[in-house]
Design a protein around this motif. Structure first.
Motif, PDB file in Angstrom:
ATOM      1  N   CYS A 144     -14.216  16.190 -51.598  1.00  0.00           N
ATOM      2  CA  CYS A 144     -14.336  15.231 -50.488  1.00  0.00           C
ATOM      3  C   CYS A 144     -15.218  14.056 -50.875  1.00  0.00           C
ATOM      4  O   CYS A 144     -15.352  13.102 -50.090  1.00  0.00           O
ATOM      5  CB  CYS A 144     -14.955  15.896 -49.258  1.00  0.00           C
ATOM      6  N   SER A 194     -21.197  10.773 -40.185  1.00  0.00           N
ATOM      7  CA  SER A 194     -20.519   9.525 -39.798  1.00  0.00           C
ATOM      8  C   SER A 194     -19.024   9.774 -39.622  1.00  0.00           C
ATOM      9  O   SER A 194     -18.456  10.689 -40.222  1.00  0.00           O
ATOM     10  CB  SER A 194     -20.755   8.434 -40.844  1.00  0.00           C
ATOM     11  N   GLU A 195     -18.401   8.955 -38.798  1.00  0.00           N
ATOM     12  CA  GLU A 195     -17.005   9.167 -38.442  1.00  0.00           C
ATOM     13  C   GLU A 195     -16.063   9.103 -39.673  1.00  0.00           C
ATOM     14  O   GLU A 195     -15.212   9.987 -39.822  1.00  0.00           O
ATOM     15  CB  GLU A 195     -16.585   8.165 -37.360  1.00  0.00           C
ATOM     16  N   PRO A 196     -16.200   8.099 -40.559  1.00  0.00           N
ATOM     17  CA  PRO A 196     -15.296   8.065 -41.728  1.00  0.00           C
ATOM     18  C   PRO A 196     -15.436   9.318 -42.590  1.00  0.00           C
ATOM     19  O   PRO A 196     -14.442   9.870 -43.070  1.00  0.00           O
ATOM     20  CB  PRO A 196     -15.762   6.824 -42.495  1.00  0.00           C
ATOM     21  N   VAL A 197     -16.693   9.761 -42.776  1.00  0.00           N
ATOM     22  CA  VAL A 197     -16.929  10.956 -43.605  1.00  0.00           C
ATOM     23  C   VAL A 197     -16.321  12.188 -42.932  1.00  0.00           C
ATOM     24  O   VAL A 197     -15.672  13.017 -43.577  1.00  0.00           O
ATOM     25  CB  VAL A 197     -18.447  11.144 -43.843  1.00  0.00           C
ATOM     26  N   ARG A 198     -16.511  12.253 -41.603  1.00  0.00           N
ATOM     27  CA  ARG A 198     -15.959  13.371 -40.853  1.00  0.00           C
ATOM     28  C   ARG A 198     -14.447  13.469 -41.042  1.00  0.00           C
ATOM     29  O   ARG A 198     -13.889  14.527 -41.315  1.00  0.00           O
ATOM     30  CB  ARG A 198     -16.291  13.207 -39.362  1.00  0.00           C
ATOM     31  N   LEU A 199     -13.802  12.308 -40.922  1.00  0.00           N
ATOM     32  CA  LEU A 199     -12.344  12.259 -41.069  1.00  0.00           C
ATOM     33  C   LEU A 199     -11.925  12.680 -42.469  1.00  0.00           C
ATOM     34  O   LEU A 199     -10.944  13.417 -42.643  1.00  0.00           O
ATOM     35  CB  LEU A 199     -11.833  10.843 -40.777  1.00  0.00           C
ATOM     36  N   ARG A 200     -12.687  12.210 -43.478  1.00  0.00           N
ATOM     37  CA  ARG A 200     -12.341  12.516 -44.864  1.00  0.00           C
ATOM     38  C   ARG A 200     -12.413  14.035 -45.094  1.00  0.00           C
ATOM     39  O   ARG A 200     -11.523  14.635 -45.687  1.00  0.00           O
ATOM     40  CB  ARG A 200     -13.312  11.771 -45.794  1.00  0.00           C
ATOM     41  N   GLU A 225     -12.297  16.376 -42.810  1.00  0.00           N
ATOM     42  CA  GLU A 225     -11.300  17.048 -41.977  1.00  0.00           C
ATOM     43  C   GLU A 225      -9.946  17.076 -42.679  1.00  0.00           C
ATOM     44  O   GLU A 225      -9.264  18.106 -42.730  1.00  0.00           O
ATOM     45  CB  GLU A 225     -11.198  16.304 -40.639  1.00  0.00           C
ATOM     46  N   GLN A 226      -9.571  15.916 -43.243  1.00  0.00           N
ATOM     47  CA  GLN A 226      -8.276  15.838 -43.923  1.00  0.00           C
ATOM     48  C   GLN A 226      -8.239  16.744 -45.151  1.00  0.00           C
ATOM     49  O   GLN A 226      -7.243  17.413 -45.423  1.00  0.00           O
ATOM     50  CB  GLN A 226      -7.981  14.381 -44.309  1.00  0.00           C
TER      51      GLN A 226
END
Lengths: 348, 348
Positions: B26, B44-50, B52-53
């Motif tokens: 990740c 942070s939101e971008p890191v969370r999304l990364r 999660e994916q």
């Protein structure tokens, strides 16, 4: 009390007791004393009693090491006796709604009477900004334990029976006095009362006192045989009203100390062949969310639940020290619906 | 799935991904990846999304470091949507009663849709043996988040709409089929339906499908104009029935998908001058604790709440791995009271 100590320490330099000194007085290790106050870990019964007595004697309470974190905590623990009483469910829903607006969250714990230390440990683990009790009685070990902690506690919708906590509730005595006078005003003189069975100066005791005073002011008969103490549920009303009617078949009105009680009483009266309000008037208490949905819709003493919930949360948020035990008392009004009727002069 | 990996690791020695390796994939620190899965601390939101994916792509889930403690935990978290629906309050009371017998304790959390990470963090802090959801939908971020954790979750009294969890519930389609056939058997052919408005394969969809099938089997008219989707509360029933009657003034029966809906519908029908059951029959759903207390007492589809609560807790206690998504389905029966009546042949 604790805040006062803090103040003295800062401004005047008076020495306050440390947990180490307190533990020495109790003849236990500081770790054991700490376990006692935190509720975490086990502790033997004789030792627990020894510490408890010394804490009472010296008035010692540990400084709250979580105070900083608690200030910013968005979590509020709500202790509820059960989920069978509509009043409690309604109050939680009101608290939830208003808490959301304040950016706070509720965590609801059913009362575990058998093991208050478990509940305390759980509360500690959550580090809430405070605790709301939907019920308080002198026979409530958790309340005892909570009162030893430096954590804001507010009793919501009930009297703080042990006078250990701040409370937001109605003026029970006046509300019951008004309710009884309402029935007297409709021409009723033979009135039965479905009450709770709590000890000490409780909401139930206040209500009963208000009823008694209203009856006596009008020189009407009132003694223990006209009251039926029990729980506050539908089932209690169903059972209780039969006992009242058996003792006094000529009752023309029942004053029930909760809408659940009133609904149970109406169901039983119907089974006994007595119509409400034609044969017997039934006055409820609470004006819970079901009151208007019953048939007949309940005439009842309205508790301002929205305001009680709001004031409870504001009080918790603005509490100056955990040992504020002042109360906020609100007025009630009677909501007239269809379960009470005026007697004709010929019936009086 | 996770258990299978553990097994392989022990017995066959196949290498499974560590959180360090996963974090590297990740492009984040192991601490950040750990925060993601634990729900503790911010991210942070971008890191969370990364993350999660990547978790979705690789199927990675962290081993549960609390498993040992959880096994002995006496705490069960119950997530509830609100306290306005009698069914939820009744179910909590049943869960509480049975949990006490098992020596377990409940902690009840209202759904916080806006911030599932908050709720997750709170759940982590309590280290419960598992989580019970009283509601599940595909639009439920908390359910998404929970499904990534290695924590036993059981949906109680509802279908697991996202098929991410084990569930204990009734056979909704069959129950609704039987309910509709009950009304048809009483001679009704013009029937309106008060339904919920959920997306995906939910309890509500199953019920609606059962109703449609029963109507079609008897060649009776059924289209969208005969259904009124909305919430499941008293207020929804009060509003919804007026819309149904406006579209189809000749309806002789209403099938409401909850007793709260049915009670609201009956109140509104009464205001509209239509008697229940003389003019319109109303069939409820749930057989909640209020159903028999209304006037007329509700004829309704009985959900075996005691058994559902008991089986939910047993399932949680005996769960073999957090990723068991099998369901236990129970049969319902219709309880006849006073809100439905048979039409005379002349009325059909």
């Amino acid at each position: 009390m604790h805040r006062a100590q803090d103040f003295r320490k800062e401004k005047v330099g008076i020495k306050i007791m440390t947990i180490r000194e307190f533990a020495k007085l109790c003849d236990v290790s500081p770790a054991t004393a700490s376990r006692f106050f935190s509720g975490r870990g086990s502790i033997s019964e004789p030792v627990r009693l020894r510490i408890e007595q010394m804490a009472k004697k010296t008035g010692y309470a540990p400084p709250d090491s979580f105070r900083g974190r608690r200030k910013t905590s968005a979590l509020i623990v709500v202790i509820i006796p059960n989920f069978r009483q509509c009043f409690f469910n309604d109050m939680i829903e009101q608290l939830r709604t208003y808490a959301e607006r304040m950016g706070k969250r509720l965590l609801i714990m059913p009362i575990d009477q058998s093991n208050p230390q478990n509940t305390l440990a759980l509360i500690s683990a959550c580090e809430p900004m405070g605790v709301i009790l939907l019920h308080e009685s002198v026979d409530f070990p958790l309340a005892d334990a909570l009162s030893r902690r430096n954590l804001p506690v507010v009793v919501c919708g009930a009297l703080a029976a042990g006078r250990r906590f701040s409370a937001v509730h109605i003026d029970d005595m006046m509300a019951a006095y008004d309710g009884t006078n309402y029935l007297i005003g409709l021409g009723h003189s033979k009135i039965g009362f479905l009450t709770d069975a709590s000890r000490a100066i409780s909401s139930g005791f206040q209500r009963l006192t208000g009823c008694r005073k209203a009856m006596e002011d009008e020189h009407l008969t009132f003694d223990d045989s006209y009251t039926q103490p029990g729980g506050m549920t539908y089932e209690d009303g169903y059972e209780g009203v039969a006992a009242l009617i058996e003792r006094h078949p000529d009752l023309t009105a029942i004053f029930a100390f909760s809408d659940d009680l009133a609904a149970g009483a109406i169901a039983r009266l119907r089974e006994m062949g007595r119509r409400v309000p034609e044969d017997v008037s039934v006055l409820g208490f609470d004006d819970n969310s079901m009151a208007r949905r019953f048939s007949p819709a309940l005439t009842t003493v309205h508790q301002p639940m929205e305001q009680i919930a709001q004031k409870t949360l504001e009080r918790l948020a603005n509490m100056q020290g955990a040992h504020d035990v002042s109360s906020l008392t609100m007025a009630c009004e009677i909501v007239e619906r269809a379960s009470c009727r005026a007697l004709d002069p010929s019936e009086m």
